[in-house]
Design an enzyme around this catalytic site. Sequence first.
Site, mmCIF file in Angstrom:
data_model
loop_
_atom_site.group_PDB
_atom_site.id
_atom_site.type_symbol
_atom_site.label_atom_id
_atom_site.label_comp_id
_atom_site.label_asym_id
_atom_site.label_seq_id
_atom_site.Cartn_x
_atom_site.Cartn_y
_atom_site.Cartn_z
ATOM 1 N N ARG A 55 41.096 36.445 56.690
ATOM 2 C CA ARG A 55 41.028 37.872 57.003
ATOM 3 C C ARG A 55 41.442 38.057 58.458
ATOM 4 N NH1 ARG A 55 35.805 39.670 53.705
ATOM 5 N NH2 ARG A 55 35.703 41.308 55.252
ATOM 6 N N ASP A 92 30.283 39.421 39.730
ATOM 7 C CA ASP A 92 30.064 40.035 41.035
ATOM 8 C C ASP A 92 30.820 39.214 42.073
ATOM 9 O OD1 ASP A 92 28.912 41.691 43.021
ATOM 10 O OD2 ASP A 92 27.350 40.205 43.355
ATOM 11 N N ASP A 130 31.778 46.006 47.013
ATOM 12 C CA ASP A 130 32.407 45.865 48.322
ATOM 13 C C ASP A 130 33.679 46.691 48.392
ATOM 14 O OD1 ASP A 130 32.699 44.960 50.903
ATOM 15 O OD2 ASP A 130 32.224 42.898 50.371
ATOM 16 N N THR A 169 32.666 44.615 41.917
ATOM 17 C CA THR A 169 31.940 44.465 43.176
ATOM 18 C C THR A 169 31.714 45.817 43.828
ATOM 19 O OG1 THR A 169 32.018 43.467 45.380
ATOM 20 C CG2 THR A 169 34.131 44.042 44.385
ATOM 21 N N ASP A 173 24.183 37.854 41.169
ATOM 22 C CA ASP A 173 23.021 37.276 41.852
ATOM 23 C C ASP A 173 22.088 38.323 42.433
ATOM 24 O OD1 ASP A 173 23.944 36.705 45.269
ATOM 25 O OD2 ASP A 173 24.832 38.098 43.854
ATOM 26 N N ASN A 203 21.683 44.639 41.813
ATOM 27 C CA ASN A 203 22.757 45.545 41.421
ATOM 28 C C ASN A 203 23.559 45.013 40.236
ATOM 29 O OD1 ASN A 203 23.666 43.516 43.271
ATOM 30 N ND2 ASN A 203 25.613 44.570 43.388
ATOM 31 N N LYS A 233 29.286 49.181 36.468
ATOM 32 C CA LYS A 233 29.483 47.806 36.004
ATOM 33 C C LYS A 233 29.093 47.677 34.538
ATOM 34 C CE LYS A 233 28.721 45.461 40.460
ATOM 35 N NZ LYS A 233 27.966 44.411 41.168
ATOM 36 N N ARG A 269 33.973 48.902 44.910
ATOM 37 C CA ARG A 269 33.174 50.090 45.224
ATOM 38 C C ARG A 269 32.570 50.702 43.963
ATOM 39 N NH1 ARG A 269 30.982 49.956 48.548
ATOM 40 N NH2 ARG A 269 30.856 52.026 49.435
ATOM 41 N N THR A 287 30.039 39.313 46.045
ATOM 42 C CA THR A 287 29.205 38.881 47.157
ATOM 43 C C THR A 287 28.056 38.029 46.656
ATOM 44 O OG1 THR A 287 29.756 40.929 48.300
ATOM 45 C CG2 THR A 287 27.894 39.666 49.144
#
Length: 1314
Positions: free
Chosen positions: A689, A451, A771, A769, A946, A949, A926, A920, A453
Amino acid sequence: MCARSEAVELEVLGAEGSEARVPPRPLRLSLLELLGKLVRRDQPAPSHRRAKHNHRFRTFVSCENERRIKANNREYNAQFRYANNYIKTSKYSIITFLPLNLLEQFQRLANFYFLCLLVLQLIPAISSLTPITTAIPLIGVLALTAVKDAYDDFQRHQNDSQVNHRRAKTLRNGKLVEEKWASVQVGDVIRLENDQFVAADILLLSSSEPNGLCYIETAELDGETNLKCRQCLLETAAMGQDDAQLGAFDGEIVCETPNNLLNKFEGTLSWRNQHFSLDNDKILLRGCVLRNTSWCYGVVVFAGKDTKLMQNSGKTKFKRTSIDRLLNFLIIGIVFFLLSMCVFCTVACGVWEWLVGRYFQVYLPWDTLVPADPTWGAVIIALLVFFSYAIVMNTVVPISLYVSVEVIRFAQSFLINWDEKMYYEKTGTAAKARTTTLNEELGQIQYIFSDKTGTLTQNIMTFNKCSIAGVCYGDVVDETTGETLEINERRGRARGGAGRARGRGAGLLLDETAQGRSTPAAMRPASSEPLDFSFNPEYEPEFKFFDPTLLDAVKRGDSHVHDFFRLLALCHTVMPDQKNGRLEYQAQSPDESALVSAARNFGFVFRERSPNSITIEVMGNTEVYELLCILDFNNVRKRMSVILRKDGEIRLYTKGADNVIYERLKATKGDVKSKTQEHLNKFAGEGLRTLALAWRPLEERGFAEWKRRHHAAALALHDRDEQLDAIYEEIETDLLLLGVTAIEDKLQDGVPETIANLSMAGIKIWVLTGDKQETAINIGYSCQLLTDDMAEVFVVDGASYDDVNKQLAKCRDSIRVVNTFMPHGPRPSDAKRDEEPNGAVSGRGANVKLNAPAVSVVTFSNEYVSGGAHTSEPHEHANDDSNGFAIVVNGHSLVHCLHPKLEEKFLEVVLHCRSVICCRVTPLQKAMVVELIKKSRKAVTLAIGDGANDVSMIKAAHIGVGISGQEGMQAVLASDYSIAQFRFLQRLLLVHGRWSYYRMCKFLRYFFYKNFAFTVCHFWFAFFCGFSAQTVFDEMFISVYNLFYTSLPVLALGVFEQDVSDATSLQFPKLYAPGHTSQLFNKTEFIKSTLHGCFTSLVLFLIPYGTYNDGLAADGRVLSDHMLLGSVVATILIIDNTTQIALDTTYWTVFNHVTIWGSLVSYFVLDYFYNYAIGGPYVGSLTVALTQPTFWFTAVLTMIILMVPVVSWRLASARARGTLAERLRLRQRWRGAAPAPRTPSARRARRSVRSGYAFAHQEGFGRLITSGKIMRRIPHADAAFSALASLPGKFHARPSSPPPEPKAPTQNLDTVDL
């Protein structure tokens, strides 16, 4: 309870709008199509456009696909037998433990085999051994395994009890009653309070916020920490917190049956003769946390195992290591080997009895059961001997093997738990092995699925650097050397560029500096300390910035700097809040919060907002701006703007992706754009970023006309979003550049080094992820999953099957081209010709970067790799960094990639890639990706995460690792191992995993060797005893050989053995490679060990037999008796075992010395005790043997014959084709410590590949702000509101126009044309 058919499920979920009924299809294909349709599904309608009456609801008429619930009516709901909220993950109870556990254990082939053997030994006619020889080991195995299983299940009971005993407030007869979570049932109305976990999946009825809004954090479900908005029906929101009204609520809910789709819910509510449509925006899921909402009420729709969280958790699978699976196969082979020996002895016995035995019945009488006829008598005796030899030679199938394996794994688990180098002091969390059956599998990992995040990142955004009016701020320059210092916040120190080049050695030097041992002249402590912002009463102590020039510019009133921070304080959708008298912000993304926080600390404090105003405080002076319009963010625009009026002046402030902003800048003279572009390249090269800021003044008349057209577009019934986008485009032009920001998504400590070392070890790392794509790519570069030395980085983001198919085909063709024309990597000269002066690589299509690797892999001199250190590894080129590929796959594209027709093509591409990033993706996707690799590659996989999900992925992989992070404990509870930080993973794998695999393999090789050396002696003796099943050894020796005489030394070997130290294991990750191909223990190694054991048994028996056959002592006594021979063979066998394990031991500890030499001594002690104290049948035999020179001559001759070939073979092998570990040990022994390899630095420069917009992937909530829906009914926004979930809408890309020059680099990975 209504049953759900697959065909109906497909029809309802996947065929909306289709009249024809879909026939049943295979479940896997149906699931993939279903996911695809959900990904492309239009977003639900906004809450303010919701239907209030009958004309907009969906009626569920099929009993097979609906759930009916009446609120506050337990009697009605009880008839459907819905699951309650009790969670049970344990397997046993006190009553069922013994029978169920024994049933499970006897399902193991070996245990059942020994149970049958024990029954056979109870039959006197066929057993030459007492049943105790099998009963003691079997009972020991069963008892030890039962204790371990009981302990594991006790831990599950404790975890279940902790969750089930959480408290929830439930309405009973109009009054709130506090109950356990386990007591909550479907249809109950419960009350939740701020910062409380949601107990079950509930339909929101009312909340403390205006218009029935509430805010939740879904990190446990999807890993996203930005807050989301949910809104109840206005009709139910009117009940507020009136317990009497809520207790009398009798609405009937008809909804879908339980499923694992987190972003979908369909149902209707019937109440007061009205019907209301229900969607996902009105549902709070179990595992979410209520944030910034004082209270809310909801009715339970799904409870316990039916909740979407539990539906996504996946089934707990019994995990076995590859060594376990191999052992099961080998045990079957050993059984057939045993049966073949028994059959041979049976035939030989029948022949011997028919030819010889029948004439010696006076001395060897046949049993009364045996017929007197010679032929039939020989046949019957032979059949009985078959079972007798099966009992005598049963030790060739080692039951003690399972006991020893369990003990070794149990001890290795404690070594992991006790490792202080995996202890995280900040949270007081140690590593923990939550299972004791998978340790050696840690040494064979080939794929890691991680993962992002909270696993790779801390999910903490920090304002790192910025560029204002062409001036770069944030770098700390050493006044003495002129070097740019790299700040180490943990120590408050700085490191120069020269120090970075020195790698690990420089880090040690700095550590010494921090302890006062040395003082390099380049250190300038004053400039490396964080700035003091205490002059600002609203500053945040945790905010760190090190460049004093920016703060000086703010204090002296630099107009450009003030405008820069004024924009940051005004252009956002953050909500302020007062908590405990302190100002706090709630933002839709941590990026936006970091920017507003930076402005706050520099003296530009965002105070409050209302639907038509924003109040900020600039250096102590209050400024109030009239908010005229918010031009909201979405994924297509990649920017947001606000239009404000102050003192009669109207301004538009904009921030967004740098390439988007540059295209809309006004053509002006000067070098500000070019300088800012250089700074953008520099920031992106550091993995930051970036975000560009711009503004423009507006005329009153022009704005009024634009506002009129904007209002008309906002009220359009058709194509509203497209019309709004066009209106936004009109005004967001001719912008004036203010500057750029650089935000760091802080990685966890040591992530780049960990990933680099794991990659060097030959492990492929995939990031899965939830994200957005841009964020995932940025993190990929920051943690070195993506590097500039890769030949190509592919992006697969097609929305349809055909698009994805074409993109995968182009990826495959590109890989073939590169591998054909550049099989050993590009030449550096090619890279220089291909690279543009500004550092960007020309060309968008292929994106081939032909430059020399920026990170050096571990290199060895010829002395190390000669003779097979590298040539023995078949996957050497697979890990070559010079020709690596990477691929980024979007979630909606992954749906098609996992389609059966595209699976092979997808695998062909990704298996050629060194790094894979899937963004996404849903929790189910996963797990499907992990299952795909497990099925197609037969590879050992590890999943690490962690959050909740990640649970499905963790359960699907061979090894699941949970990180004790900020997203709860769901991942840890489902994991096999838990650690506190991602960086500890390299120690878990490269040290403990490698050691565990090495120890287990060495243990197994020795164990099979000693068992065959012991057991096959009976087979050789059969040729000299008429195949009568007479044993060579004493029965007691047979019983305790594996339990006492040889158990402790091999256990010490399996627990403490090391070939190299932990530091060397981390310095040379290539040491991990043998585990990938099972080089240390496989069928070949097993055959070698068994042949060695058979050879040893032959020598052990024949030499003493030849010596003592017809032997006489010096005084004339006969030495050729059976008991004396048995004692001599047994003694030499123990000496041989001791010598062999001493040769196998490379790491000597006190335990090894005690167990090895102690076992040799204990043999003599126990033999004398048993025979003399208890009165064993072999009394005096060993004493006579030891007093004769014949014994010592025989023992020395036998040991020489056995040991000389072994030692010679090992020396020759080490010299001719020694392993890397052997060569490292040799170097350490003769030349001191091994040289440390060159390791990559934590931050690596890269060129211009960046994902500009550092914002959440959802649309903002500008419309809700300006409409006042989320505001209190007082003029000031006194309380905080978290970031709101996006308003749904469909956006289309604006037709591209030629950008003005100069422009920011546009070589973003999300726009690469494949």
